[in-house]
Design a protein around this motif. Structure first.
Motif, PDB file in Angstrom:
ATOM      1  N   GLU A 116       0.876  -1.031  -0.196  1.00 48.35           N
ATOM      2  CA  GLU A 116       0.115  -0.002   0.008  1.00 48.35           C
ATOM      3  C   GLU A 116       0.921   1.227  -0.073  1.00 48.35           C
ATOM      4  OE1 GLU A 116      -3.107  -0.830  -0.229  1.00 48.35           O
ATOM      5  OE2 GLU A 116      -2.490  -2.885   0.107  1.00 48.35           O
ATOM      6  N   GLN A 117       0.511   2.227  -0.547  1.00 44.32           N
ATOM      7  CA  GLN A 117       0.972   3.561  -0.807  1.00 44.32           C
ATOM      8  C   GLN A 117       0.291   4.577   0.104  1.00 44.32           C
ATOM      9  OE1 GLN A 117       3.953   4.146  -2.622  1.00 44.32           O
ATOM     10  NE2 GLN A 117       4.130   5.881  -1.383  1.00 44.32           N
ATOM     11  N   ALA A 118       1.097   4.963   1.080  1.00 46.10           N
ATOM     12  CA  ALA A 118       0.275   6.013   2.195  1.00 46.10           C
ATOM     13  C   ALA A 118       1.065   7.246   1.965  1.00 46.10           C
ATOM     14  CB  ALA A 118       0.690   5.460   3.611  1.00 46.10           C
ATOM     15  N   THR A 119       0.274   8.519   2.064  1.00 43.36           N
ATOM     16  CA  THR A 119       0.796   9.663   2.101  1.00 43.36           C
ATOM     17  C   THR A 119       0.794  10.184   3.437  1.00 43.36           C
ATOM     18  OG1 THR A 119       0.052  10.009  -0.295  1.00 43.36           O
ATOM     19  CG2 THR A 119       0.558  11.966   0.899  1.00 43.36           C
ATOM     20  N   VAL A 120       1.815  10.998   3.857  1.00 40.92           N
ATOM     21  CA  VAL A 120       1.929  11.509   5.220  1.00 40.92           C
ATOM     22  C   VAL A 120       2.141  13.150   4.910  1.00 40.92           C
ATOM     23  CG1 VAL A 120       3.180  11.702   7.290  1.00 40.92           C
ATOM     24  CG2 VAL A 120       3.102   9.588   6.038  1.00 40.92           C
ATOM     25  N   ARG A 121       1.112  14.039   5.243  1.00 37.24           N
ATOM     26  CA  ARG A 121       1.420  15.448   5.187  1.00 37.24           C
ATOM     27  C   ARG A 121       2.045  16.025   6.300  1.00 37.24           C
ATOM     28  NH1 ARG A 121      -2.770  18.621   3.716  1.00 37.24           N
ATOM     29  NH2 ARG A 121      -4.351  17.566   5.061  1.00 37.24           N
ATOM     30  N   PHE A 122       2.717  17.180   5.931  1.00 35.60           N
ATOM     31  CA  PHE A 122       3.199  18.162   6.958  1.00 35.60           C
ATOM     32  C   PHE A 122       2.798  19.366   6.847  1.00 35.60           C
ATOM     33  CE2 PHE A 122       5.832  14.270   6.293  1.00 35.60           C
ATOM     34  CZ  PHE A 122       5.883  13.764   7.449  1.00 35.60           C
TER      35      PHE A 122
END
Length: 320
Positions: free
Chosen positions: A199-205
């Motif tokens: 799975e490809q997760a996206t972590v936003r900052f």
């Protein structure tokens, strides 16, 4: 006699007239830099000889550029600057580069200048992938990633999402200027028929220059039905029927039934089917018609177990 003495003095004078190249430094340390900005350093070149110094080439290594800012020909006692520009894009960790300066100094025709830097991300993940290996279908397993500050400012995480993966959930906590992201994998929410995946997760900052990072999550469920052995090996002479025992056991003790079989090798059959039980033993039979040779095949078993609707068994066959 006088003429020979004058010629000798002239020769000594000619030999003594030569350029000498010198630098105020031959190494520059940029320290910690981020990969989004180029860094430049200057090296002061001076001619300490008594003839014109000519710089003929400046050869930087890959990833940096260098040029003489002033004159390429320098008189005795004069100087100029050489500027080196380093592009850290795509790099991280300790980096060292070199620049070779070629000139007409008879004693030092080449000088090697060096520069180094520690390239740090403004946000530095401890890992780029999280692995969940052989997770029980009925359990929740957790992993974590630390996002460390590389610029001295506190890392502020906004959210983390993995579209199409309802079995993944995220939480996070602040630890000083770092953030620790917690990833939870719930095997009970994995759709039927899926046993492994990436799975490809996206972590936003909140950082405007580095507002998101990808996170790969690889997972594999622990088989609900375990087989022994995991691979069947047949080795014998051709022309006769061969058979091997295969044991199957349901991890939670639930009774199941093998509903269908298929094999990539024609003529292979499975005997002992039909009984519904938590532990079963069947026989895998190879036909006597197989010719000599090596075979690498796959046997598939369909079951009525909702957590393990299909099993695959490797078959290795050597007939000679």
């Amino acid at each position: 006699m006088v003429r020979r003495l004058l010629l000798a003095c002239a020769a000594v004078t000619l030999v003594a007239q030569a350029p000498v190249i010198s630098f105020d430094k031959t190494h520059h340390d940029f320290g910690r830099i981020t990969p989004d900005r180029k860094a430049a350093a200057k090296y002061r070149v001076t001619n300490t000889g008594n003839a014109i110094l000519s710089i003929t080439q400046v050869r930087p290594s890959c990833g940096c550029t260098a040029t003489v800012l002033g004159k390429w020909s320098i008189g005795p006692g004069e100087g100029t600057d050489l500027e080196a520009t380093f592009d850290p894009k795509g790099l991280k960790g300790g980096v060292r580069k070199s620049i070779e300066v070629v000139c007409n100094d008879p004693k030092t025709p080449t000088v090697s200048l060096t520069l180094e830097a520690e390239v740090v991300q403004e946000i530095m993940p401890s890992v780029e992938s999280v692995y969940f290996h052989l997770v029980p279908k009925s359990a929740t397993t957790r992993g974590s990633v630390r996002y460390a500050s590389g610029n001295g400012e506190a890392v502020q995480l906004l959210d983390a999402k993995a579209p199409g993966a309802p079995f993944l959930s995220f939480g996070y906590r602040q630890e000083g200027k770092d953030v620790v992201l917690e990833v939870a994998f719930d095997g009970r929410k994995v759709p039927a028929g899926r046993f492994r995946g990436v799975e490809q997760a996206t972590v936003r900052f909140s950082n405007p220059r580095m507002n998101q990072l990808p996170l790969n999550i690889q997972w594999e469920l622990k088989p609900s039905i375990q087989t022994s052995p995991m691979e069947l090996v047949f080795q014998d002479a051709p022309g006769k029927e061969l058979r091997q025992k295969l044991s199957l056991k349901q991890a939670d003790g639930r009774a199941f039934r093998i509903t269908a079989t298929r094999c990539s090798l024609n003529g292979v059959r499975v005997e002992g089917l039909g009984a519904k039980a938590a532990a079963q033993e069947v026989s895998v039979v190879l036909p006597a018609t197989l010719k000599a040779g090596r075979y690498s095949e796959v046997l598939s078993l369909n079951t009525d177990d909702p957590d393990q609707p299909e099993l695959t068994i490797r078959l290795a066959v050597i007939l000679k």
